[in-house]
Design an enzyme around this catalytic site. Structure first.
Site, PDB file in Angstrom:
ATOM      1  N   HIS A  55      45.774  38.307  45.212  1.00 29.16           N
ATOM      2  CA  HIS A  55      44.512  38.903  45.630  1.00 29.16           C
ATOM      3  C   HIS A  55      43.838  38.086  46.734  1.00 29.16           C
ATOM      4  CE1 HIS A  55      41.263  41.780  44.843  1.00 29.16           C
ATOM      5  NE2 HIS A  55      40.422  40.785  45.054  1.00 29.16           N
ATOM      6  N   HIS A 101      39.576  47.781  43.378  1.00 22.28           N
ATOM      7  CA  HIS A 101      39.112  47.228  42.102  1.00 22.28           C
ATOM      8  C   HIS A 101      39.853  47.972  40.990  1.00 22.28           C
ATOM      9  CE1 HIS A 101      35.578  44.697  40.539  1.00 22.28           C
ATOM     10  NE2 HIS A 101      36.285  43.986  41.404  1.00 22.28           N
TER      11      HIS A 101
END
Length: 779
Positions: A55, A101
């Site tokens: 990420h 998300h």
């Protein structure tokens, strides 16, 4: 490239457990020991876990991202900052970015989606841009109890259906909650359903902001001795380890142990943070800024210091805390929302701190910029972290493939299988029931229940945004005076996992082409893009191939359209249990409409207007919604993107037809193919300002060219548009088309009528149905 120089056998048992919990490899641990000449403590391991996660570090994808075109005539800021920026003219710069998300939304749909919106808004705010628009691309598990074109195939189990519907409903509510409370309109988006997202939904949120050209706020630290100021909500234990959590595969069912990794959002707090930050930036006393998103304090401190080539020393005891007795690693790993990190000019802190006090936003000095590229963190008077900043960030280990990726035998067989396998062509009598079923399907039906929850007109700048409008259009106003410039910003966010699954390269090209077509359909020239790469486990050869080919397709198309990629996000390890999701890259596009009054919409306007299909009509059932519903499988080649034909059509729309007012409506052939697109162009979307009309058309000439009836009506095609126009404009439209590209086609289909029926001819059979019947099925 990293090698496995350390194994679990050479690491003590306690450290083994720590590494597993932190999702760190033994070889990565060994690298820290060799570089630091000591063993890192647990707090430091937590920081490596966050910043070396996919990420934050893009360790499995950076080698691909570097191949994308990132510069262009209008690009002001490319990848490397919180968002990309383009020059929109008239003294306006536009900042925009998309992020995911996904994992948090699976565990806690409302907060997961909510904080996704909050995070992407902070990326825009941090640059000193005021957010003016939001978009989202949503991928969720099947919502229908039964497939009407193939009732023998169960869409999912009752338990899965219940979970899918719950997660989708709550995620949409979360998106609406945050955007509406922040006062930022959601103007466009894309929704897709498939069983593979049952255990791993995707929420990609995109934000757009405007700013003055002279107001750009960068994130790299400057000035030894300058104070480091914490701004925003207190730090709690929510979102701890969120970056690492987002970089591993999820279990089949969400676990209570995963809930602390999900952040909790407060849009009202962020509204105050936004206004305070923008006012502080206007003071000219802020040196640099970074939002505390993924990896929280860890990421903000390390990345800001590394970008500035300096160091930073902070004291955790000074950090506002939501809970007592927090540990050092909890402060550093927390992803509590609505937080920023500022570097202020030494000795001039008071005016800035006064601004935050006025907005009732906490602002506390927690550290100092120091010489040397090191991050030093103290807690209770002791040094708990002492690490080189570049080692945490730029020098993170990378994992490019060890061998060239190849298409798997299974994928190749699937792609080379005829798209029509197992599908008998339609009879004329089957056309209308098939049309109704498609319009009522998960992926083609109205998304009014979604878009009606969003405040689409707050800020009084939304020009186009509807349930059946592919792109949003925002009036551009000057950042200081808020005066309209006469220009507008068009934007779209697109993806097609069916195409990318069958042919990742063509699928990558397709989503760029789709986004560009949507922007062009409102008359705007596409200028730049941002992407979000959602894939499964990159350590498998199948996913590695999908990623490589999809990115190659994205890059080739962006290069052809001159729409460079200014930034984005990567989300990997998306799996439904042990099975990867369909490869699901999304791409956001922005473009400029030079005259906001010269735009176009998809809705048919007036009886007597002619209807034509223009472009390069080459339909395929491969990866189509029709194929999926008929067979519950995806086979064959998806429609091929002809970049030259696409570009030619973009030029016609944005440089000639729409500016010259030759078209009454235009809509590209989106999912479902020709007939569903035609039907939706007659729907008035419950808009009292839109007249309900009908059509009378003949598809015989098209079918003679294509062959199969189902492929003609429900096959999907690129570079193809359905247009309507006044009769007197036909000669000019044809002349422009033939002069642009000899491969482009013009098929006269019929005309608009006033009797609110859809009347068409196939196989010498005339079929007729009421518009309201189809709109009712679609609604």
């Amino acid at each position: 490239m990293m090698t496995a120089s350390a194994t679990l056998e050479t690491i003590d048992t306690a450290t083994q457990h720590q590494l597993k919990a932190l999702n760190l490899r033994p070889s990565e641990y060994q690298l820290t020991v060799e570089t630091l000449h000591r063993q890192p403590n647990f707090t430091e391991l937590v920081m490596f876990s966050a910043l070396w996660s996919e990420h934050c570090s893009y360790k499995h994808s950076k080698h691909l991202l570097r191949t994308l075109p990132t510069t262009g005539e209008f690009v002001v800021q490319g990848p490397g900052e919180n968002a990309g920026i383009i020059d929109a003219g008239n003294g306006i710069h536009v900042a925009f970015k998309v992020e995911s998300h996904n994992h948090p939304t699976y565990v806690e749909p409302f907060q997961g989606a909510t904080t996704g919106v909050g995070g992407i808004l902070r990326d825009i705010i941090t640059l000193n841009a005021r957010p003016v628009a939001l978009l989202n691309a949503l991928r969720f598990g099947t919502q229908q109890t039964e497939n009407p074109l193939n009732p023998s195939e169960n869409a999912c189990t009752p338990a899965e259906l219940k979970g899918n519907r719950y997660r989708f409903k709550r995620a949409v509510q979360g998106i609406a909650h945050y955007g509406n409370c922040m006062g930022v309109p959601t103007v466009a988006g894309d929704v897709h359903f498939h069983p593979c997202y049952t255990g791993n939904p995707l929420v990609n949120a995109m934000a757009i902001g405007i700013m003055q050209p002279s107001g750009l706020m960068l994130s790299g630290v400057k000035g030894v001795g300058n104070p480091v100021v914490y701004v925003g909500s207190p730090t709690g234990k929510d979102g701890i380890g969120g970056a690492s959590f987002a970089s591993r595969a999820l279990d089949k069912e969400p676990s209570e142990a995963d809930r602390p990794a999900v952040q909790v959002g407060d849009p009202f707090a962020e509204k105050c943070v936004m206004e305070a930050c923008l006012e502080a930036f206007a003071s000219g006393l802020v040196v640099s800024a970074q939002d505390m998103g993924a990896a929280g304090l860890t990421c903000a401190t390390a990345e800001m210091a590394a970008k500035g080539g300096l160091g930073m020393e902070i004291e955790l005891d000074l950090v506002p805390a939501r809970e007592p007795n927090m540990l050092a690693w909890e402060y550093l790993a927390s992803e509590s929302q609505e937080r920023m990190l500022f570097i202020l000019e030494k000795g001039k802190e008071a005016p800035v701190l006064e601004i935050f006090k006025k907005w009732q936003v906490p602002a506390v000095t927690i550290g100092t910029v120091i010489e040397g590229e090191r991050l030093i963190v103290k807690h209770h008077g002791e040094v708990v972290v002492d690490l080189p900043t570049r080692f945490l960030t730029e020098d993170a280990p990378m994992y490019p493939p060890e061998a060239p990726s190849e298409e798997s035998a299974e994928a190749k067989t699937r792609r080379l299988t005829p798209a029509t396998q197992g599908i008998e062509d339609l009879s004329a009598e089957q056309v209308l029931p098939t049309l109704q079923a498609l319009l009522a399907s998960d992926n083609l039906r109205s998304k009014a229940t979604v878009f009606s929850q969003y405040d689409r007109h707050v800020q009084n700048a939304t020009l186009l945004c509807s349930n059946n409008q592919s792109a949003g259009l925002i009036r551009l106003k000057t950042p200081v005076t808020n005066q309209p410039t006469g220009t507008a910003l068009a934007t779209a966010l697109e993806g097609n996992p069916f195409y990318t699954y069958l042919n990742p390269y063509e699928g990558g090209k397709a989503i760029v082409a789709q986004a560009a077509r949507n922007v062009a359909c409102v008359g705007a020239k596409p200028l730049a893009s941002t992407n979000n790469l959602n894939f499964g486990n990159p350590e498998t050869s199948t996913v590695a191939y999908q990623m490589e080919q999809s990115v190659r397709g994205l890059g080739d198309a962006c290069l052809a359209f001159n729409t460079p990629v200014t930034g984005g996000n990567v989300s990997l390890y998306n799996t439904n249990g042990t099975e990867a999701i369909l490869p699901s890259p999304t791409l956001g596009m922005v473009g400029i409409l030079a005259d906001e009054t010269k735009t176009c919409t998809p809705h048919f306007k007036q009886a007597g207007h002619k209807i034509a299909l223009v472009g390069k009509f080459s339909p395929s059932l491969g990866g189509s919604q029709y194929q999926w519903m008929k067979t519950n499988t995806l086979l064959g080649e998806p429609p091929t993107v002809d970049l030259e034909a696409e570009n030619a059509m973009l030029q016609l729309l944005t440089q000639q037809w729409i500016p010259q007012g030759l078209l009454a409506s235009v809509q590209d052939l989106a999912g479902g193919g020709l007939l569903p697109t035609l039907a939706k162009c007659t729907f008035n979307n419950n808009n009292a300002n839109q007249t309900t009309v009908g059509v009378q058309v003949d598809f015989s000439a098209l079918q003679a060219v294509v062959g199969r009836l189902d492929e003609t009506l429900f096959g999907e095609s690129h570079a193809s548009y359905l247009i309507s126009y006044a009769t007197e404009n036909e000669d000019a439209i044809k002349a422009n088309l033939s002069a642009t590209n000899e491969c482009l086609q013009f098929y006269s289909l019929g005309e608009i009528t006033s009797n609110t029926t859809i009347n068409f001819v196939v196989r010498n059979t005339r079929l007729e149905t009421k518009v309201e019947v189809l709109q009712s099925a679609w609604a």
